[in-house]
Write an enzyme that holds these catalytic residues in place. Structure first.
Site, PDB file in Angstrom:
ATOM      1  N   ALA A   1      -1.247  -8.405  -3.898  1.00 17.36           N
ATOM      2  CA  ALA A   1       0.131  -8.066  -3.544  1.00 17.36           C
ATOM      3  C   ALA A   1      -0.133  -7.220  -2.602  1.00 17.36           C
ATOM      4  O   ALA A   1      -0.859  -6.299  -2.426  1.00 17.36           O
ATOM      5  CB  ALA A   1       0.649  -7.621  -5.046  1.00 17.36           C
TER       6      ALA A   1
ATOM      7  N   ASN B   1       6.837  -6.106  -1.692  1.00 22.50           N
ATOM      8  CA  ASN B   1       7.889  -5.092  -1.041  1.00 22.50           C
ATOM      9  C   ASN B   1       7.550  -5.026   0.291  1.00 22.50           C
ATOM     10  O   ASN B   1       6.625  -5.112   0.981  1.00 22.50           O
ATOM     11  CB  ASN B   1       7.473  -3.718  -1.811  1.00 22.50           C
ATOM     12  CG  ASN B   1       5.923  -3.276  -1.451  1.00 22.50           C
ATOM     13  OD1 ASN B   1       4.917  -3.880  -2.054  1.00 22.50           O
ATOM     14  ND2 ASN B   1       5.870  -2.380  -0.654  1.00 22.50           N
TER      15      ASN B   1
ATOM     16  N   MET C   1      -4.302  -2.375  -0.531  1.00 16.83           N
ATOM     17  CA  MET C   1      -5.537  -1.417  -0.970  1.00 16.83           C
ATOM     18  C   MET C   1      -6.524  -2.085  -1.308  1.00 16.83           C
ATOM     19  O   MET C   1      -7.297  -1.406  -2.144  1.00 16.83           O
ATOM     20  CB  MET C   1      -4.756  -0.519  -2.095  1.00 16.83           C
ATOM     21  CG  MET C   1      -3.646   0.225  -1.593  1.00 16.83           C
ATOM     22  SD  MET C   1      -2.810   0.990  -3.115  1.00 16.83           S
ATOM     23  CE  MET C   1      -1.273   1.584  -2.358  1.00 16.83           C
TER      24      MET C   1
ATOM     25  N   HIS D   1      -4.097  -5.765 -14.339  1.00 14.25           N
ATOM     26  CA  HIS D   1      -5.586  -6.313 -14.152  1.00 14.25           C
ATOM     27  C   HIS D   1      -6.339  -6.345 -15.187  1.00 14.25           C
ATOM     28  O   HIS D   1      -6.657  -5.429 -15.822  1.00 14.25           O
ATOM     29  CB  HIS D   1      -6.282  -5.281 -13.157  1.00 14.25           C
ATOM     30  CG  HIS D   1      -5.505  -5.090 -11.844  1.00 14.25           C
ATOM     31  ND1 HIS D   1      -6.097  -5.422 -10.519  1.00 14.25           N
ATOM     32  CD2 HIS D   1      -4.468  -4.307 -11.496  1.00 14.25           C
ATOM     33  CE1 HIS D   1      -5.331  -5.215  -9.660  1.00 14.25           C
ATOM     34  NE2 HIS D   1      -4.188  -4.469  -9.998  1.00 14.25           N
TER      35      HIS D   1
HETATM   36  I1  8IG Z   1       1.770  -4.471  -3.985  1.00 13.17           I
HETATM   37  O1  8IG Z   1       3.406  -1.160   0.766  1.00 13.17           O
HETATM   38  C1  8IG Z   1       1.455  -3.283  -2.622  1.00 13.17           C
HETATM   39  N1  8IG Z   1       0.222  -2.828  -2.381  1.00 13.17           N
HETATM   40  N2  8IG Z   1      -0.907  -0.039   1.078  1.00 13.17           N
HETATM   41  N3  8IG Z   1       1.054  -0.637   0.838  1.00 13.17           N
HETATM   42  C2  8IG Z   1      -0.125  -0.515   0.372  1.00 13.17           C
HETATM   43  N4  8IG Z   1      -0.591  -1.447  -0.628  1.00 13.17           N
HETATM   44  C3  8IG Z   1       0.361  -2.114  -1.157  1.00 13.17           C
HETATM   45  C4  8IG Z   1       1.853  -2.099  -0.765  1.00 13.17           C
HETATM   46  C5  8IG Z   1       2.219  -1.286   0.180  1.00 13.17           C
HETATM   47  N5  8IG Z   1       2.553  -2.798  -1.690  1.00 13.17           N
END
Ligand code: 8IG
Length: 275
Positions: A113, A235, A211, A61
């Site tokens: 993401a 992911n 998040m 970032h």
């Molecule tokens: I990139 O699997 C990313 N950000 N909370 N969970 C949450 N935030 C994320 C994830 C995830 N992968």
């Protein structure tokens, strides 16, 4: 005070870019911040030179605002955001987006993401956010309401504009990127979810976990801007795939998706600016 902070930041941006108004802002999520490299004639203003702007500390970032003209219309790219899990107050987290709206951006595109948990999702997918679940038990609207910014009880029935999602889907079709839709659940982080939390989110109707984004979307809607949300699934959420989550998996997926993300935004921008 937020209102003053917004207007000080707005004035600094106008001074540094030579543009009093911008029409569209795009917030770039982690791993996606290389996008402005391809924007011709962009003026870069580091967040550190904008009073009140929170300077990100997380890798990936960079913390700069880019201002450019596309088809004669000014666009603001916010490369870098801060998160509540870093210890920032939500007032600081959303100052960038609030300043963009105050600077004339009636359209705010938020990218991130995220972890995927939808049945047919896979890492690398780009997903339009259709709605959200605020599972962080906090909001940027906590505290006294400033009526100059927006109403005390803003409506949240169309946070992620259906019209903008349709435009994004058209842009995707033009460049051969299929965009599905999903509900984004905001967890505070910074630890990823436990498998039980992911099952809970799924029962609640989530397709994505992340998040960020939700506080920004709430603040932008509070001020009356239209919001588009795009998640890059980097992911599968915990417990869905047999392998543990790693930040490396996230950055690798983001690298692989970079060209697709860039071509989607390039196709989308003229559509957003033409409105
Ligand atoms: I990139 O699997 C990313 N950000 N909370 N969970 C949450 N935030 C994320 C994830 C995830 N992968």
């Amino acid at each position: 005070m937020t209102y003053q902070a917004i207007h000080q930041a707005k004035a600094a941006i106008a001074g540094a870019t030579g543009r009093d108004e911008h029409r569209v802002a795009i917030v770039l999520g982690s791993g996606l911040s290389s996008y402005p490299g391809g924007l011709s004639g962009a003026v870069e203003v580091p967040y550190s030179e904008i009073p009140g702007f929170p300077v990100p500390k997380v890798e990936g970032h960079s913390g700069s605002l880019f201002s450019a003209e596309v088809d004669g219309v000014a666009v603001m790219v916010l490369a870098g955001r801060v998160h509540a899990y870093e210890g920032w107050d939500l007032t600081d987290v959303v100052l960038t987006v609030r300043t963009a709206v105050a600077s004339g951006c009636s359209t705010i595109a938020l990218t991130n993401a995220a972890g995927g948990l939808g049945a047919d999702m896979a890492p690398g997918d780009l997903v339009l956010i259709s709605d959200h679940l605020n599972l962080a038990a906090r909001t940027p609207l906590m505290g006294p309401n400033d009526d100059r910014l927006g109403p005390r009880f803003p409506d949240m029935s169309d946070v992620y504009s259906k019209t903008l999602r349709d435009l994004a889907r058209q842009a995707g079709e033009e460049v051969g990127i299929a965009l599905t839709e999903g509900v984004y659940a905001w967890f505070l982080g910074p630890s990823y979810e436990s498998p039980a939390e992911v099952r809970m989110a799924k029962v609640m109707g989530a397709d994505l976990v992340g998040m960020s984004t939700v506080p920004e979307a709430i603040a932008a809607r509070h001020m009356g801007a239209e919001v588009l949300g795009i998640s890059l699934v980097t992911n599968m959420a915990a417990g869905i795939s047999p392998t543990p989550l790693s930040h490396e998996e996230v950055t690798t997926s983001a690298d692989e998706a970079r060209d697709r993300f860039t071509s989607l935004i390039d196709a989308l921008l003229p559509r957003l600016l033409a409105r």
